[in-house]
Enzyme design. Structure first.
Site, short mmCIF file in Angstrom:
data_model
loop_
_atom_site.label_atom_id
_atom_site.label_comp_id
_atom_site.label_asym_id
_atom_site.label_seq_id
_atom_site.Cartn_x
_atom_site.Cartn_y
_atom_site.Cartn_z
N GLY A 159 51.46 42.22 31.62
CA GLY A 159 51.46 43.25 32.67
C GLY A 159 51.42 42.65 34.06
O GLY A 159 51.62 43.35 35.04
N ARG A 182 53.91 37.53 25.80
CA ARG A 182 52.81 37.16 24.90
C ARG A 182 53.25 37.31 23.46
O ARG A 182 53.84 38.33 23.09
CB ARG A 182 51.59 38.03 25.17
CG ARG A 182 51.09 37.92 26.60
CD ARG A 182 49.81 38.70 26.83
NE ARG A 182 49.45 38.76 28.24
CZ ARG A 182 48.87 37.77 28.89
NH1 ARG A 182 48.57 36.64 28.26
NH2 ARG A 182 48.58 37.89 30.17
N ALA A 201 40.06 44.38 20.87
CA ALA A 201 39.52 43.19 20.23
C ALA A 201 38.55 42.46 21.17
O ALA A 201 37.58 41.86 20.72
CB ALA A 201 40.64 42.27 19.79
N ASN A 202 38.77 42.58 22.50
CA ASN A 202 37.91 41.88 23.46
C ASN A 202 36.51 42.48 23.60
O ASN A 202 35.68 41.97 24.35
CB ASN A 202 38.58 41.82 24.84
CG ASN A 202 38.74 43.20 25.49
OD1 ASN A 202 38.06 44.16 25.13
ND2 ASN A 202 39.65 43.31 26.44
N SER A 213 34.54 42.58 37.35
CA SER A 213 34.29 42.40 35.92
C SER A 213 34.15 40.94 35.51
O SER A 213 33.26 40.25 35.97
CB SER A 213 35.40 43.09 35.14
OG SER A 213 35.13 43.09 33.77
N ASP A 251 30.83 46.15 30.66
CA ASP A 251 31.57 47.18 29.92
C ASP A 251 32.24 46.62 28.65
O ASP A 251 33.00 47.31 27.99
CB ASP A 251 32.57 47.94 30.80
CG ASP A 251 33.69 47.08 31.34
OD1 ASP A 251 33.72 45.87 31.04
OD2 ASP A 251 34.55 47.62 32.08
N PRO A 307 55.66 41.96 26.88
CA PRO A 307 55.63 41.35 28.21
C PRO A 307 54.22 41.46 28.81
O PRO A 307 53.53 42.45 28.57
CB PRO A 307 56.62 42.20 29.01
CG PRO A 307 56.70 43.50 28.29
CD PRO A 307 56.39 43.24 26.85
N ASP A 333 30.61 42.95 34.28
CA ASP A 333 30.14 44.26 34.74
C ASP A 333 29.62 45.11 33.59
O ASP A 333 29.44 46.31 33.71
CB ASP A 333 31.23 45.01 35.53
CG ASP A 333 32.47 45.33 34.71
OD1 ASP A 333 32.64 44.72 33.63
OD2 ASP A 333 33.27 46.19 35.13
#
Length: 544
Positions: free
Chosen positions: A501, A507, A371-372, A64, A280, A499, A278
């Protein structure tokens, strides 16, 4: 079953001793040099999954938005969705078994799932444009044939295209034809039908600048252009001919840097979008006459799409429940606009596409976007059926029928299996054309609240536990109370912590009515996390 073949073949794809990798949200991802054994083993696992589900399974070789030197792999389940958590566990077990334990690990899965090894298996394989993808996808194919599976190698495709192929195959073609050409035909025909409803669009309004992130998306947009019959005029930048994949370009770069990508000539006010590596994910943006950059992220996209669908449902007089699924990161302004002005149901889900996808499935129509810029729209079978009945009703009145036909074309332009930059781009372009809307008017639907994201290093991220779709902290004790007190000091404020991942950091997200307030709140919450949740290193410094 003779696992002798597997033994022999796996020797050609040996695992580096001691290497441990985790199958995460995005599958396996790391430096390409460390992945050969993983690819072979995912070929084995996909074959087992196919035998278990008696359906075709997909394996996509991509990393990606990661740098060019990385690669990765994702498994695709029968309906084009992500593989189940149990099988993610098997993927991790198989990937980390030392060479001499591989057969035992394989037998464990076969027994655990009671897999009939004489059942036929079919696996679809696709890859992105990375230089390592060719040999790595070959390793996947070796894994499939080692267990006697049949494979179809789609070669270079976007991740969403492979998801689409798997879904078409397993619905016996009801979802579409399982070829790249079939994909372009279905999406572009629906797009052309939709744009027939746009009154006198000028060539200027049909123009879109696309940043292909120097990846697979650029290649596929090129291939698709002839199917669009000049209804969309695309200027393609970062098409992979010169630049490096994801380097200073692509959706992730644009979103994080809040700047246009390099290698793109932009005139002020022009509509632009960026795909990720990629294809998406997608984000839109423009620069205004003052040279100021404006980003339209996943929240803005979800708002545009859900508003359009809600109006069509009203015109069609069809009673269907439409909801927008967001994460805690969605800007508060978008949530307020959707709930208060548009009267659309808004659900909050945990971060990560699979959580959003799952929540969206609970509604007649579920629109979800991170949001991304990763997201899509899901229609329930019942919703599709209601829309189809009205579209085919010979006595329905014209306005209702027109709306139903528009809804049908909208369904066909959407890739419901997974977020798809190409499909999302066509949908957004069609909506803007039908509404005669400029990107500036779309941007002005609501104004984002100023926000700030920070990271706090902690000794152990498991010290933080959250609830309510990550919006409230349950541990350590006292942290949520501290956040609540801090939030009360500011206007239109909100903050949450979660936290990471992947690493030992927490964060922090904060928003408020001014950037100064958002920054101050984010800093104060970071201090609370540092003090209560075992921060390491120096304590966080104020931003100003």
């Amino acid at each position: 079953l003779s696992l002798g073949d597997v033994s022999k073949q796996s020797g050609l794809h040996p695992k580096p001793p001691g290497l441990v990798l985790q199958y995460g949200t995005a599958g396996f991802r790391t430096n390409a040099k460390l992945l050969d054994h993983i690819m072979f083993r995912m070929g084995l696992l996909a074959t087992l999954r196919s035998k278990k589900t008696k359906a075709t399974i997909g394996v996509m070789v991509t990393a990606s938005h990661n740098p060019e030197e990385d690669n990765g792999v994702k498994l695709v389940d029968p309906m084009g969705e992500m593989v189940t958590p149990t099988w993610e566990g098997y993927a991790t077990q198989l990937a980390n078994a030392e060479q001499e334990d591989l057969l035992a690990a394989l037998k464990d899965i076969i027994e655990e799932e009671a897999i009939n090894m004489s059942q036929e298996a079919d696996v679809f394989v696709g890859k992105d444009t990375r230089s390592s993808s060719a040999s790595l996808s070959k390793a996947v194919l070796d894994g499939v044939s080692a267990l006697g599976g049949r494979n179809k190698d789609y070669g270079l495709v976007t991740t969403p295209q492979l998801h689409y192929m798997v879904c078409c195959q397993n619905t016996q073609g009801k979802y579409g034809e399982a070829t790249v050409e079939g994909y372009y035909k279905k999406l572009c025909q629906a797009f052309i039908q939709l744009t027939k409803n746009a009154s006198n669009c000028t060539d200027d309004q049909k123009h879109l600048s696309v940043d292909g992130a120097n990846g697979i998306g650029a290649l596929k947009v090129r291939e698709m252009e002839s199917y669009l019959k000049k209804e969309l005029h695309i200027s393609l930048f970062n098409d992979g001919s010169a630049g490096k994949l994801n380097h200073q370009c692509g959706a992730d770069f644009v979103k994080v840097q809040q700047n246009p990508p390099t290698g793109m000539k932009i005139n002020s006010g022009e509509r632009c979008c960026s795909f990720d590596g990629d294809a998406d994910r997608i984000v839109y943006y423009y620069t205004d006459s003052e040279g100021q950059f404006h980003l339209l992220d996943g929240d803005k996209v979800a708002t545009l799409i859900s508003t359009f669908l809600k109006e069509l449902l009203t015109q069609a007089g069809i009673d269907l429940e439409i909801a927008v699924v967001q994460t805690a990161y969605a800007n508060g302004s978008s949530t307020n606009y959707l709930e208060d002005t548009m009267k659309v149901i808004v659900r909050c889900a945990k971060t990560g596409v699979k959580h959003l996808h799952h929540a969206a499935q609970e509604f007649d129509i579920g629109v979800y976007f991170e949001a991304n810029g990763h997201g899509t729209v899901l229609f329930s079978k019942a919703a599709e059926e209601k829309i189809r009945q009205l579209a085919e009703d010979s006595i329905a009145d014209d306005e209702r029928k027109r709306a139903a036909l528009l809804l049908q074309d909208t369904i066909n332009v959407i890739n419901q299996t997974v977020g798809d930059a190409i499909s999302d781009m066509l949908l957004i372009e069609a909506i803007l054309a039908i509404r005669g809307m400029t990107i500036q008017q779309w941007d002005a639907i609501y104004k984002d609240l100023p926000n700030r994201q920070l990271k706090v290093k902690v000794s152990d991220r498991r010290a933080i536990d959250t609830t309510d779709a990550e919006r409230r902290a349950v541990s350590p004790t006292g942290l949520q109370e501290a956040i609540d007190t801090l939030v009360k000091k500011y206007s239109q404020a909100r903050s949450f912590v979660r936290p990471s991942g992947t690493e030992d950091v927490v964060r922090v997200y904060a928003e408020a009515d001014t950037q100064e307030s958002a920054d101050a709140l984010a800093h104060e919450v970071s201090l609370a996390v540092y003090r209560l949740a075992g921060g390491v290193g120096g304590e966080p410094k104020p931003l100003h």
